[in-house]
Motif scaffolding. Structure first.
Motif, PDB file in Angstrom:
ATOM      1  N   GLN A  12       1.049  -1.163  -0.132  1.00 45.96           N
ATOM      2  CA  GLN A  12      -0.051  -0.049  -0.059  1.00 45.96           C
ATOM      3  C   GLN A  12       0.656   1.262   0.107  1.00 45.96           C
ATOM      4  O   GLN A  12       1.927   1.416   0.450  1.00 45.96           O
ATOM      5  CB  GLN A  12      -0.913   0.175   1.096  1.00 45.96           C
ATOM      6  N   GLU A  14       0.702   5.559   1.036  1.00 44.23           N
ATOM      7  CA  GLU A  14      -0.195   6.356   1.490  1.00 44.23           C
ATOM      8  C   GLU A  14       0.502   7.991   1.284  1.00 44.23           C
ATOM      9  O   GLU A  14       1.729   8.337   1.130  1.00 44.23           O
ATOM     10  CB  GLU A  14      -0.199   6.305   3.107  1.00 44.23           C
ATOM     11  N   LEU A  19      -4.973   6.817   0.258  1.00 44.38           N
ATOM     12  CA  LEU A  19      -4.735   5.805   0.497  1.00 44.38           C
ATOM     13  C   LEU A  19      -4.842   4.959  -0.870  1.00 44.38           C
ATOM     14  O   LEU A  19      -5.822   4.855  -1.339  1.00 44.38           O
ATOM     15  CB  LEU A  19      -5.561   4.714   1.382  1.00 44.38           C
ATOM     16  N   ASP A  27     -15.345  -2.122  -4.622  1.00 43.95           N
ATOM     17  CA  ASP A  27     -15.093  -0.723  -5.397  1.00 43.95           C
ATOM     18  C   ASP A  27     -16.001  -0.859  -6.427  1.00 43.95           C
ATOM     19  O   ASP A  27     -15.929   0.267  -7.211  1.00 43.95           O
ATOM     20  CB  ASP A  27     -13.673  -0.635  -5.596  1.00 43.95           C
ATOM     21  N   GLN A  77      -8.182   5.631  -2.889  1.00 45.19           N
ATOM     22  CA  GLN A  77      -9.146   5.806  -1.981  1.00 45.19           C
ATOM     23  C   GLN A  77      -8.755   7.581  -1.199  1.00 45.19           C
ATOM     24  O   GLN A  77      -7.686   7.580  -0.591  1.00 45.19           O
ATOM     25  CB  GLN A  77      -9.229   4.788  -0.862  1.00 45.19           C
ATOM     26  N   ARG A  79      -8.649   9.183   2.166  1.00 48.58           N
ATOM     27  CA  ARG A  79      -8.629   8.672   3.656  1.00 48.58           C
ATOM     28  C   ARG A  79      -9.696   9.154   4.630  1.00 48.58           C
ATOM     29  O   ARG A  79     -10.124   8.342   5.289  1.00 48.58           O
ATOM     30  CB  ARG A  79      -7.200   9.286   4.070  1.00 48.58           C
ATOM     31  N   GLU A  80     -10.154  10.357   4.257  1.00 50.30           N
ATOM     32  CA  GLU A  80     -10.988  11.026   5.186  1.00 50.30           C
ATOM     33  C   GLU A  80     -12.406  10.561   5.096  1.00 50.30           C
ATOM     34  O   GLU A  80     -13.040  10.142   5.967  1.00 50.30           O
ATOM     35  CB  GLU A  80     -11.333  12.596   4.833  1.00 50.30           C
ATOM     36  N   THR A  81     -12.773  10.203   3.733  1.00 51.95           N
ATOM     37  CA  THR A  81     -14.201   9.723   3.598  1.00 51.95           C
ATOM     38  C   THR A  81     -14.375   8.180   3.011  1.00 51.95           C
ATOM     39  O   THR A  81     -15.205   7.521   3.199  1.00 51.95           O
ATOM     40  CB  THR A  81     -15.003  10.394   2.381  1.00 51.95           C
ATOM     41  N   GLN A  82     -12.973   7.522   2.766  1.00 53.26           N
ATOM     42  CA  GLN A  82     -12.812   6.083   2.249  1.00 53.26           C
ATOM     43  C   GLN A  82     -13.603   6.058   0.899  1.00 53.26           C
ATOM     44  O   GLN A  82     -13.913   4.820   0.494  1.00 53.26           O
ATOM     45  CB  GLN A  82     -13.499   5.228   3.066  1.00 53.26           C
ATOM     46  N   LYS A  83     -13.884   6.906   0.199  1.00 51.85           N
ATOM     47  CA  LYS A  83     -14.418   6.909  -0.944  1.00 51.85           C
ATOM     48  C   LYS A  83     -13.452   6.533  -2.070  1.00 51.85           C
ATOM     49  O   LYS A  83     -12.235   6.938  -1.991  1.00 51.85           O
ATOM     50  CB  LYS A  83     -14.853   8.460  -1.423  1.00 51.85           C
TER      51      LYS A  83
END
Length: 194
Positions: A12, A14, A19, A27, A77, A79-83
């Protein structure tokens, strides 16, 4: 780490806002939201997805490539909303020449926010610092000004236009090629852009 090890481990990545990790079937709907947009897919090699099944098959292909350690593709993605909002990958490698090519796609809901520059910076860093590449390049449709701005922002140099070099979207396309070399990247790290 060499390219084969990287594909096997697929670490991963960051950044402050992002992310970057493997794509999964979770997804599907987020990916379909942008791969079904003609505006988003205007400058990518694959056709606009018409159905959710088109996107499912696309993810199937990605997962198959992960299984045989042939794909170094990250889902992007927030990080704040994981969208889930896009992907970035090393679309090709030439280990003999120690070079690779990056490609990416991003939901148009997030264009103009520096998201792709942030993702590309991190992937380029991984390419030079972890994979020890000598050259990283990218190709864009000549008309894709937005993508070219991303490449310039991450320090790539425009090398020229490959005239009518690909038959995509029903016509022969002029393709612009950009690149950055390890020495140039190291110089940028030591003398950051303002």
């Amino acid at each position: 780490m060499n390219i084969n090890e990287a594909c096997f481990q697929h670490p991963q990545l960051e950044t402050p806002r992002l992310l970057m990790r493997k794509v999964t079937f979770k997804d599907l709907e987020d990916m379909h939201a942008y791969t079904s947009s003609q505006e988003v897919t205007k400058y990518v090699p694959f056709p606009t997805h018409k159905t959710l099944e088109d996107t499912r098959k696309f993810i199937d292909f990605i997962l198959e490539q992960y299984q045989i350690n042939k794909k170094l593709l990250w889902g992007i993605q927030l990080r704040e909303t994981q969208k889930f909002i896009g992907t970035i990958e090393f679309v090709s490698f030439e280990p003999t020449h120690n070079k690779a090519e990056i490609a990416y796609i991003l939901s148009d809901d997030y264009w103009g926010n520096g998201i792709m520059s942030e993702a590309a910076d991190e992937v380029i860093k991984f390419g030079f610092q972890t994979l020890n590449l000598t050259r990283i390049q990218a190709r864009t449709f000549k008309e894709n000004i937005g993508s070219q701005k991303v490449l310039e922002k991450v320090g790539m140099t425009f090398e020229g236009t490959l005239r009518k070099s690909m038959f995509l979207k029903g016509k022969y396309q002029d393709i612009n090629i950009f690149s950055i070399l390890k020495g140039e990247y190291t110089s940028q790290i030591n003398n950051p852009r303002t």
